[in-house]
Design a protein around this motif. Structure first.
Motif, PDB file in Angstrom:
ATOM      1  N   PRO A 197       0.801  -1.230   0.000  1.00 47.65           N
ATOM      2  CA  PRO A 197       0.000   0.000   0.000  1.00 47.65           C
ATOM      3  C   PRO A 197       0.834   1.280   0.000  1.00 47.65           C
ATOM      4  O   PRO A 197       1.942   1.322   0.536  1.00 47.65           O
ATOM      5  N   TYR A 219      -4.817   4.398   2.840  1.00 48.00           N
ATOM      6  CA  TYR A 219      -3.891   3.847   1.853  1.00 48.00           C
ATOM      7  C   TYR A 219      -4.583   3.577   0.526  1.00 48.00           C
ATOM      8  O   TYR A 219      -5.805   3.382   0.462  1.00 48.00           O
ATOM      9  N   ALA A 221      -4.102   0.597  -2.190  1.00 48.15           N
ATOM     10  CA  ALA A 221      -3.448  -0.688  -2.446  1.00 48.15           C
ATOM     11  C   ALA A 221      -4.007  -1.218  -3.757  1.00 48.15           C
ATOM     12  O   ALA A 221      -5.134  -1.709  -3.805  1.00 48.15           O
TER      13      ALA A 221
END
Length: 325
Positions: A197, A219, A221
């Protein structure tokens, strides 16, 4: 180790409450052969309860015992690096509780020591061995909830508000919610997405003594937006996975308690809701069984030093860049 029928002889460094999950367990691939404490009375009491034959009044004495093949280290995290290296130098395989160390640099040193002495290293992330969490990942990969788009993880417990004591509330000993609970959050994101991430933003609240008691990080990802919260001032333990067709909710998600687990699945298009239930599992037993098999087969554990370093680097990034609250 070529003889796969021989049980791996484990020593336990410390009598921490987390190690009590091993008391009364029957093992297929290992034997609990020794326990050490700085207080011999604690070692004897733990040994009696767990039927462990050898008890030592200091950690070094256990490490000097040539009959011990591997050590489990459930000590406070500020001691992980020191005793993992000492164990490796004594040619013991090492499984250490999460977080593996105070920072990624310490993991580098621990890993190097293990490589030099040709012993295995593993970080103990018990939740990875629970069927419920592996099933949640399977449901995502099967496409049941469609393409995964958003995920949220939360783990906090309010013992800072309840007069809690111990190393977790002492920053100089590796305390704080990020190292204690945040490592679960970042590892969970990496586990589910199988991606590394990129942090978009983070916020943190620290007490006057600099102890982090709440943190939030967001994040990206791959194509998934992920949020992780952890703390010591509220109570929460769950995760949520949201896809284009539905969602998965797991209450009491990563608790260390040995309890039945459940996943609640909601498929929005068909307005279908159902649950999958899972019997209680002792994940601490399962992770030691797995590590013992790795030792027998000379197989590198998937929870190796590289995985530990990636998690701790994400925690370090929050520490460096988070906006204070």
């Amino acid at each position: 180790m070529s003889n796969t029928t021989t049980k791996i002889r484990f020593g336990i460094l410390g009598t921490a409450s987390i190690a009590r999950a091993l008391i009364g367990q029957q093992f297929e691939h290992l034997a609990l052969s020794a326990v050490a404490s700085r207080d011999i009375n604690k070692a004897n009491t733990f040994g009696d309860e767990a039927s462990i034959p050898k008890r030592f009044g200091n950690y070094e004495a256990l490490l000097a015992d040539s009959t011990i093949d591997a050590v489990y280290i459930p000590l406070p995290q500020h001691l992980h690096c020191e005793y993992a290296i000492k164990a490796a130098e004594a040619k013991k395989h090492v499984i250490v509780e999460k977080p593996a160390a105070l920072n990624s640099s310490e993991v580098e040193r621990m890993s190097a020591a293990c490589k030099t002495k040709n012993v295995l290293f593993m970080e103990a992330f018990m939740y990875r061995f629970k069927r419920v969490h592996n099933r949640a990942k399977e449901i995502v990969q099967e496409g049941t909830i469609g393409k995964l788009r958003y995920m949220n993880f939360a783990w906090s417990h309010a013992f800072a508000n309840r007069g809690g004591v111990g190393f977790r509330l002492q920053k100089e000993l590796g305390g704080g919610c990020l190292l204690d609970l945040g490592v679960y959050g970042v590892d969970w994101i990496r586990f589910i997405t199988e991606a590394e991430p990129t942090m978009l933003n983070a916020h943190i609240h620290r007490r006057e003594d600099a102890l982090d008691v709440f943190a939030l990080a967001t994040y990206k990802a791959d194509d998934v937006l992920a949020t992780m919260t952890c703390g010591y001032t509220t109570d929460a333990n769950y995760y949520f996975l949201s896809g284009e067709k539905g969602s998965i909710f797991s209450p009491v998600a990563l608790s260390r308690r040995v309890l039945p687990n459940v996943l609640h699945i909601h498929l929005l298009g068909s307005d279908k809701t159902y649950s999958e239930e899972f019997p209680a599992e002792n994940a601490y037993k399962l992770e030691l069984e797995y590590f013992a098999q790795c030792i027998k087969n000379n197989q590198r554990p998937f929870l190796d030093a590289e995985n530990a370093k990636k998690n701790l680097r994400l925690i370090e990034e929050i520490e460096r860049n988070a906006v204070p609250l």
